[in-house]
Scaffold this active site. Sequence first.
Site, PDB file in Angstrom:
ATOM      1  N   LYS A 154      85.311  48.141  44.543  1.00  0.00           N
ATOM      2  CA  LYS A 154      84.712  49.400  44.098  1.00  0.00           C
ATOM      3  C   LYS A 154      85.360  50.603  44.774  1.00  0.00           C
ATOM      4  CE  LYS A 154      81.613  47.322  41.514  1.00  0.00           C
ATOM      5  NZ  LYS A 154      81.976  45.927  41.733  1.00  0.00           N
ATOM      6  N   HIS A 273      67.668  48.371  39.661  1.00  0.00           N
ATOM      7  CA  HIS A 273      69.064  48.613  39.267  1.00  0.00           C
ATOM      8  C   HIS A 273      69.585  47.576  38.284  1.00  0.00           C
ATOM      9  CE1 HIS A 273      68.942  51.591  42.400  1.00  0.00           C
ATOM     10  NE2 HIS A 273      68.604  50.658  43.271  1.00  0.00           N
ATOM     11  N   GLU A 313      81.596  52.658  33.726  1.00  0.00           N
ATOM     12  CA  GLU A 313      80.227  53.121  33.875  1.00  0.00           C
ATOM     13  C   GLU A 313      80.188  54.480  34.546  1.00  0.00           C
ATOM     14  OE1 GLU A 313      77.414  50.359  35.300  1.00  0.00           O
ATOM     15  OE2 GLU A 313      78.240  48.665  34.184  1.00  0.00           O
ATOM     16  N   GLU A 326      81.835  52.741  38.300  1.00  0.00           N
ATOM     17  CA  GLU A 326      82.641  51.542  38.479  1.00  0.00           C
ATOM     18  C   GLU A 326      83.170  51.081  37.136  1.00  0.00           C
ATOM     19  OE1 GLU A 326      80.074  48.555  40.042  1.00  0.00           O
ATOM     20  OE2 GLU A 326      78.754  48.521  38.305  1.00  0.00           O
ATOM     21  N   ASN A 328      83.513  47.512  35.114  1.00  0.00           N
ATOM     22  CA  ASN A 328      83.196  46.093  35.050  1.00  0.00           C
ATOM     23  C   ASN A 328      84.287  45.428  34.229  1.00  0.00           C
ATOM     24  OD1 ASN A 328      80.649  45.745  36.490  1.00  0.00           O
ATOM     25  ND2 ASN A 328      79.812  47.095  34.933  1.00  0.00           N
ATOM     26  N   GLU A 334      75.281  43.463  27.733  1.00  0.00           N
ATOM     27  CA  GLU A 334      74.838  44.295  26.621  1.00  0.00           C
ATOM     28  C   GLU A 334      75.932  44.592  25.599  1.00  0.00           C
ATOM     29  OE1 GLU A 334      75.733  46.876  30.247  1.00  0.00           O
ATOM     30  OE2 GLU A 334      74.720  44.987  29.822  1.00  0.00           O
ATOM     31  N   ARG A 379      66.252  42.515  27.065  1.00  0.00           N
ATOM     32  CA  ARG A 379      66.430  41.266  27.790  1.00  0.00           C
ATOM     33  C   ARG A 379      65.061  40.653  28.049  1.00  0.00           C
ATOM     34  NH1 ARG A 379      71.176  42.535  32.262  1.00  0.00           N
ATOM     35  NH2 ARG A 379      72.281  44.131  31.073  1.00  0.00           N
ATOM     36  N   ARG A 573      16.038  28.172  25.335  1.00  0.00           N
ATOM     37  CA  ARG A 573      16.248  28.378  26.774  1.00  0.00           C
ATOM     38  C   ARG A 573      15.500  27.364  27.630  1.00  0.00           C
ATOM     39  NH1 ARG A 573      15.350  30.008  31.728  1.00  0.00           N
ATOM     40  NH2 ARG A 573      13.094  29.980  31.384  1.00  0.00           N
ATOM     41  N   ASP A 574      14.201  27.565  27.831  1.00  0.00           N
ATOM     42  CA  ASP A 574      13.513  26.770  28.842  1.00  0.00           C
ATOM     43  C   ASP A 574      13.421  25.304  28.463  1.00  0.00           C
ATOM     44  OD1 ASP A 574      12.368  26.508  31.315  1.00  0.00           O
ATOM     45  OD2 ASP A 574      10.333  26.984  30.644  1.00  0.00           O
ATOM     46  N   ALA A 575      13.361  24.998  27.179  1.00  0.00           N
ATOM     47  CA  ALA A 575      13.272  23.600  26.764  1.00  0.00           C
ATOM     48  C   ALA A 575      14.512  22.832  27.193  1.00  0.00           C
ATOM     49  CB  ALA A 575      13.084  23.517  25.245  1.00  0.00           C
ATOM     50  N   HIS A 576      15.702  23.404  26.908  1.00  0.00           N
ATOM     51  CA  HIS A 576      16.911  22.665  27.303  1.00  0.00           C
ATOM     52  C   HIS A 576      17.187  22.811  28.799  1.00  0.00           C
ATOM     53  CE1 HIS A 576      19.967  25.929  27.716  1.00  0.00           C
ATOM     54  NE2 HIS A 576      19.391  26.518  26.684  1.00  0.00           N
ATOM     55  N   GLN A 577      16.654  23.868  29.414  1.00  0.00           N
ATOM     56  CA  GLN A 577      16.763  23.937  30.872  1.00  0.00           C
ATOM     57  C   GLN A 577      15.983  22.785  31.506  1.00  0.00           C
ATOM     58  OE1 GLN A 577      16.074  27.746  32.756  1.00  0.00           O
ATOM     59  NE2 GLN A 577      15.288  26.792  34.612  1.00  0.00           N
ATOM     60  N   ARG A 646      13.683  37.798  37.003  1.00  0.00           N
ATOM     61  CA  ARG A 646      13.075  37.427  38.277  1.00  0.00           C
ATOM     62  C   ARG A 646      12.734  38.655  39.126  1.00  0.00           C
ATOM     63  NH1 ARG A 646      17.798  33.052  38.752  1.00  0.00           N
ATOM     64  NH2 ARG A 646      16.816  31.319  37.630  1.00  0.00           N
ATOM     65  N   ASP A 680       7.767  37.052  39.760  1.00  0.00           N
ATOM     66  CA  ASP A 680       8.303  36.904  41.112  1.00  0.00           C
ATOM     67  C   ASP A 680       7.883  35.536  41.612  1.00  0.00           C
ATOM     68  OD1 ASP A 680       9.533  38.135  43.659  1.00  0.00           O
ATOM     69  OD2 ASP A 680       7.587  37.349  44.340  1.00  0.00           O
ATOM     70  N   LYS A 743       2.399  32.333  33.705  1.00  0.00           N
ATOM     71  CA  LYS A 743       3.587  31.472  33.756  1.00  0.00           C
ATOM     72  C   LYS A 743       3.230  30.213  34.537  1.00  0.00           C
ATOM     73  CE  LYS A 743       8.367  31.481  35.511  1.00  0.00           C
ATOM     74  NZ  LYS A 743       8.941  30.719  34.397  1.00  0.00           N
ATOM     75  N   HIS A 773       2.532  30.522  29.149  1.00  0.00           N
ATOM     76  CA  HIS A 773       3.685  29.620  29.210  1.00  0.00           C
ATOM     77  C   HIS A 773       3.298  28.420  30.058  1.00  0.00           C
ATOM     78  CE1 HIS A 773       7.891  28.336  29.937  1.00  0.00           C
ATOM     79  NE2 HIS A 773       7.480  28.125  31.186  1.00  0.00           N
ATOM     80  N   HIS A 775       4.331  23.866  30.902  1.00  0.00           N
ATOM     81  CA  HIS A 775       5.196  22.696  30.741  1.00  0.00           C
ATOM     82  C   HIS A 775       4.298  21.497  30.466  1.00  0.00           C
ATOM     83  CE1 HIS A 775       9.171  24.323  32.152  1.00  0.00           C
ATOM     84  NE2 HIS A 775       8.344  25.283  32.535  1.00  0.00           N
ATOM     85  N   THR A 910      11.508  29.248  40.727  1.00  0.00           N
ATOM     86  CA  THR A 910      12.805  29.677  41.274  1.00  0.00           C
ATOM     87  C   THR A 910      12.726  31.110  41.788  1.00  0.00           C
ATOM     88  OG1 THR A 910      13.875  28.284  39.610  1.00  0.00           O
ATOM     89  CG2 THR A 910      15.257  29.889  40.743  1.00  0.00           C
TER      90      THR A 910
END
Length: 1182
Positions: A154, A273, A313, A326, A328, A334, A379, A573-577, A646, A680, A743, A773, A775, A910
């Site tokens: 160079k 660069h 360049e 320089e 090349n 390119e 590129r 919700r609560d049934a499958h929980q 909650r 709560d 509850k 509610h 069970h 809970t």
Amino acid sequence: MLQRLGALRGGLGVLGWRRGYLSFRSSHSANQNVEYKPIKKVMVANRGEIAVRVFRACTELGIRTVAVYSEQDRSQVHRQKADESYLIGKGLPPVAAYLHIPDIIKVAKENNIDAIHPGYGFLSERADFAQACADAGVRFIGPSPEVVRQMGDKVEARALAIQAGVPVVPGTNAPISSLKEAEEFAKTYGFPIIFKAAYGGGGRGMRVVKEYEELEENYNRAFSEALAAFGNGSLFVEKFIEKPRHIEVQILGDKYGNVIHLYERDCSIQRRHQKVVEIAPAAQLDPQIRDRLTADAVILARQVGYENAGTVEFLLDKHGKHYFIEVNSRLQVEHTVTEEITDVDLVHAQIRVCEGRSLPELGLRQDKIRINGCAIQCRVTTEDPARGFQPDTGRLEVFRSGEGMGIRLDSASAFQGAVVSPHYDSLLVKVISSGKDLPTAAAKMHRALVEFRIRGVKTNIPFLLNVLSHDQFLYSTVDTQFIDENQNLFNLKPVQNRAQKLLHYLGYVMVNGPTTPIPVKAKPSTTDPVVPTVPLGEPPKGLRYVLLKEGPEGFARAVRNHPGLLLMDTTFRDAHQSLLATRVRTHDLKKIAPFVAHNFSNLYSLENWGGATFDVAMRFLYECPWRRLQELRALIPNVPFQMLLRGANAVGYTNYPDNAVFKFCEVAKENGMDIFRVFDSLNYLPNMLLGMEAAGSAGGVVEAAISYTGDVSDPMRQKYSLDYYLGLAEELVKAGTHILSIKDMAGLLKPEASRVLIGALRDRFPEVPIHVHTHDTAGAGVAAMLACAESGADVVDVAVDSMSGMTSQPSMGAMVACTNGTKLHTGISMDKVFDYSEYWEVARGLYAPFDCTATMKSGNADVYENEIPGGQYTNLHFQAHSMGLGNKFKEVKKAYTEANKLLGDLIKVTPSSKIVGDLAQFMVQNSLTRAEVEERADELSFPLSVVEYLQGLIGIPHGGFPEPLRSKVLKNLPRIEGRPGATLPPLDFEGLEANLKSAWGEEITPEDVMSAAMYPKVFQEYKEFTAQYGPVECLNTRLFLDGPKIAEEIEVELERGKTLHIKALALGNLNKIGQRGVFFELNGQLRTVLVKDTLAMKEMHFHPKALKDVLGQVGAPMPGKVVEVKVKEGQKVEKGQPLCVLSAMKMETVVNSPVAGTVAKLYVNSDSTLEANDLVMEITED
């Protein structure tokens, strides 16, 4: 001209064509001793796409091709594209193999090579290589060795430019040999300066230094990079021109002194660069400047006698003044854009010039070279723009390119299954677009890049798309600071990659089993539930219509005035929980939702959200709970939704700042929630009042829920007496609850207790709707709910028959049947209940691994003694069996009773129920009686939940804390008096959102922010999972849990109009790094994913990974090789101090310390090869 030669060659045969050609060219070679020597065999001393590019040109010219390859490149395409290929550099490092001149020359001589094309990089600008070719009698397709030497040096090139009158940037006259010389230059010319490799380009060995403190480190890094890339670490230093345009001129010379230019390219869009995007011609370049640039390039080339292709360049400053940088002396990466705008094949020209042809003979005269339109090259690299363009490595699981009119692709190893190694450049494919002007070419490029599908490694395509869309790029000019000054370019649109991620998930499940914990070893049913017929059109209006029209107060009046009994369905919700460990997925809820909307519009509400379902959705189902709410709301617009809140704990198990609870309710209401059942776990009034206020301020229906325990019909149980419940109800009604709820989470309400409690509440509060509610654990749920209804309850909870009973809610069908024909009639069709139940009976089979009936065959009236809540009863039963204590479940239940008494006879829901359960398990595991616990409380190590409860972290229980147990356990630990969350500082939602966007991108929603606020770690893990495995919620439940069977064909709908067709083909054998290939057919194309076999990997040794959440664990930021370790074990380090240097793809990266501390342990040494995130060292923080 070339067409004419082609015709001669075709008509006269080889000998005739040769004679005709020699006669034709005699006019061009007068007085010059240049012999025409046809080239029959060309070796490319390079790899990758440039090797393939040259091979293609040779094939077009009828020339035989030869490849060379390193040991690491055995599977690379370039060696397969050639007619012959030979190994070089055996035993050498990857880059060194291609720099080993003796091996290359040996292969050339042994295989009768006529000429060697050096490509770019590696040896392309090494004069000693060009000379070695000449000495071996092999032609070098490029300039003469002397010119390569002059231009490669160079400093000498700079001197030649000065002699030719071409302006240059101030710089050293020779390569510097020490840091001191660099310091002296900086003193003379000032900062900024730039180091450049004296014997190579491409950005390697190039470092900008802006201040003195950076000088030494950058000098060392530039020297090291140059040495690694070019075999010579010599540097020279220049004054750094700030914000210039980088313009280069393509030149072409022959052996007769002819030199032409093919106009310029703008290569200003760079990072580190290295060029990222190149354009030809340069946009908005003054014609006079263009003329000066091209003229200077040709002058310099002629002065040195340049032949073959090259590039001159220049830097162009903002005043229009240009400086030579320089030359090349090779083909540039390119070169493609020049070919597109001039219609000149530069590689063809290179080869023909090397044979001895002149430019005029090739039809290449300056006056014939014209610019036609515009071309852009991007590129595409395997680099991650989001991580500072760090190189990525790995296997290309998917590769599909963008094509079409105006698009050219130059690539080599870009194909499905290719492995991108850290040894070489990160270039994957060059995409070249052409059009009539820059906007047209940019539009074509943008379209092509959008079409690309590259999976398995990160690419820079999202970044390139941002560049192509930028107004400055399209309509103005860019300089070399364009990327640095436009940080919005790094606002990257995330790549969805949904299909491939889902294949990874399916592959993982096929190899390792479910990702969610499985309580029992049972397989999901192979039968999918059938959805009953749903009428067309909108569903009938329900109570939600009243709510939206008249607000919460009007809704409450409508409920109280409703004739008959209203039901709330807990199936969602609560049934499958209670029965299925909360594992029911949105996929199955959505399928039945339209049927519910059309046939159960007279429900009081549908309980479908909140409580445990919120975190379980993310934690185990990898779904967004908010999306569940949104999607169900869209499918069921007419029935009110109810959630479990909650109190001050929102949907969590801890205390939150007040503003977090208020914000949560606000966002929930915005997403379609209607009724907030606020409770709560201790019936602690301050916690409940906060939740009620938050729900009310959000505009929701406030349903204050009193958690029930004990037995109000038993005069011997006075702690939770009727007066207790009436007094608490009085406070809640006074606070403004719209609905009053009982509850009964353990199912303790007997029919007589129901009549006593509900009758008293109805007498006390005649205008307030009452909701109950319960069970059905003991089996008396239907009787208790009928008693409640007869005593004045407006609403009772049920679950559809196939999801009812045991620890779930009483049967919907039973309640409907028992009230039909009475004043309590529900107005619900039994036929529709049967259809609804049939769907869930089959759907329940999909969740066989979670079904409580696997271990629990019936309910049990002993719940009246142990008072275990329904969901917890199921969980404890699972846990006992999984721990081998199934035959001792009776003891576990007895311990629960004793633990409850130890803690003062708590309301159990809970999280208070978990506290009692934790203490019970602690007692069973340690064989402790109640008396022993009380006696040894000051020496036992209690579960954390028990300690925190005694500290007051969830509130104050009715009757106060048990003494002396509390004092013995806590000793000197702090105690909280009053509402636990009252003293917490407000949550900074803006800061949280900013952090989330920084980690996950701009797609973060307000709902995501709330999820992170409630469950920071769970949300983090959920995002990591979905980033890796994609939208698993699109899979049906059997596939989610068990994966597909071999040869099974499935369809997965990603979204409306986008369906994947997948076929599982095979499982591969275990490879040496513990992976198995899983083979699929996706939309008719073969796809393979590699999955780590977790069981096999336990028996194999691997380098440890750095834990992301442990700041002192330093991980490798990218795959690569350790070239230098800068610290030792026991050494003190400062934050930001360099620790080691990694090299990947010929680019070096310094790993800095994330903390100040002491190096505790090193896991690497020089020459260690690392994968991304491999543990480098551990630092103990000061």
